[in-house]
Design a protein around this motif. Sequence first.
Motif, PDB file in Angstrom:
ATOM      1  N   HIS A   5      89.405  45.505  53.008  1.00 39.62           N
ATOM      2  CA  HIS A   5      90.004  46.652  53.201  1.00 39.62           C
ATOM      3  C   HIS A   5      89.751  47.079  54.643  1.00 39.62           C
ATOM      4  O   HIS A   5      88.469  47.129  54.917  1.00 39.62           O
ATOM      5  N   ARG A   6      90.573  47.882  55.416  1.00 39.07           N
ATOM      6  CA  ARG A   6      90.368  47.920  56.675  1.00 39.07           C
ATOM      7  C   ARG A   6      89.686  49.607  56.811  1.00 39.07           C
ATOM      8  O   ARG A   6      90.437  50.536  56.996  1.00 39.07           O
TER       9      ARG A   6
ATOM     10  N   HIS B 234      89.796  51.600  60.128  1.00 38.42           N
ATOM     11  CA  HIS B 234      91.095  51.601  60.683  1.00 38.42           C
ATOM     12  C   HIS B 234      91.855  52.769  59.748  1.00 38.42           C
ATOM     13  O   HIS B 234      92.141  53.606  60.409  1.00 38.42           O
TER      14      HIS B 234
ATOM     15  N   SER C 216      92.588  52.379  66.219  1.00 39.17           N
ATOM     16  CA  SER C 216      93.364  53.370  65.145  1.00 39.17           C
ATOM     17  C   SER C 216      93.690  54.795  65.524  1.00 39.17           C
ATOM     18  O   SER C 216      94.186  55.471  64.690  1.00 39.17           O
TER      19      SER C 216
ATOM     20  N   ASP D 285      86.051  46.858  59.639  1.00 36.69           N
ATOM     21  CA  ASP D 285      87.562  46.336  58.954  1.00 36.69           C
ATOM     22  C   ASP D 285      87.246  45.194  57.928  1.00 36.69           C
ATOM     23  O   ASP D 285      88.144  44.810  57.109  1.00 36.69           O
ATOM     24  N   CYS D 286      86.249  44.382  58.233  1.00 34.98           N
ATOM     25  CA  CYS D 286      85.813  43.193  57.440  1.00 34.98           C
ATOM     26  C   CYS D 286      84.631  42.655  57.608  1.00 34.98           C
ATOM     27  O   CYS D 286      83.839  43.316  58.319  1.00 34.98           O
TER      28      CYS D 286
ATOM     29  N   GLU E   1      83.492  41.212  60.946  1.00 33.23           N
ATOM     30  CA  GLU E   1      83.308  42.468  62.210  1.00 33.23           C
ATOM     31  C   GLU E   1      81.767  43.072  61.856  1.00 33.23           C
ATOM     32  O   GLU E   1      81.043  43.433  62.730  1.00 33.23           O
TER      33      GLU E   1
END
Length: 283
Positions: free
Chosen positions: A79-80, A83, A91, A143-144, A147
């Motif tokens: 899930h981001r 963002h 974003s 976001d993951c 990252e």
Amino acid sequence: MGLIENSEWLQQIQNIMQLSGAVVDLLDLQGSSVAICLEEGWDIAAQVSSVAQLCLDPHYRTLEGFRILVEKEWIGFGHRFSHRSNLNANSQASGFAPTFLQFLDVVHQIQKQYPMAFEFNDYYLKFLAYHSVSCRFRTFLFDCELERVESGVAAVEDKRGSLTSHHKSVDTISDDENIYPGGRISSTYQGPNLGQSVFDYIEKQHARSPLFFNFMYTPDFEHPVLRPQSHLPCLEVWNYYLDEDLHYGPSYDPEIIQMDSQQEEEAEAADGINKSRKIVSLG
């Protein structure tokens, strides 16, 4: 109340609960398989899947189980968070999208209707809601998992293996130690920016005091499936949005509260000593 109605927030909460309820009925009553595939529905798919599992399986209504649910459906599936929470420069134009907050709100609504079905209390949900945007814990940063690893707040080997013995029958085509990232630190990497998991922090706090525990918790294993009402009159505005706790201090940062309390006690003690000296000198 007019502003709340115009925002259509409760209507969105209702929609998530209705879709989740349909999934629960298909799985529980009809024994059907369900594939959640919504056009432009990356976010709502996570919401519906999580809520449906929460209603179907009482394990996900425990502190341990809810951690597994979030790590699996939100963190593991990428899930981001940054963002959607508008926390990075890329974003800024998209605005704030409170997807995870909506999920926590839905859990709050269900918890209100079934107060004895959850091991955790409402403060636990508020704590997660606050720290999902506080940037204090690595859990909700970026976001993951890639990252998080590249930024140094998580290690490559940082896998929790969230499928406990409760889920051993699930065929993951993998060993349990390498499934869902984002949990307990099992890595030997000690980089300067390695962050802490919010769930590790909660577990430590829970071991010290029942801060997140629901004392009414009485699971009903004879009727494990929950079917909450989704009619608007049954829903309420979560007081997390209305309370002014932050006006009196960071209620979701226990260390700071403890530090303030210690400073107040030391100040009172020092004041008492000064008064005693004055009395002695006057005598």
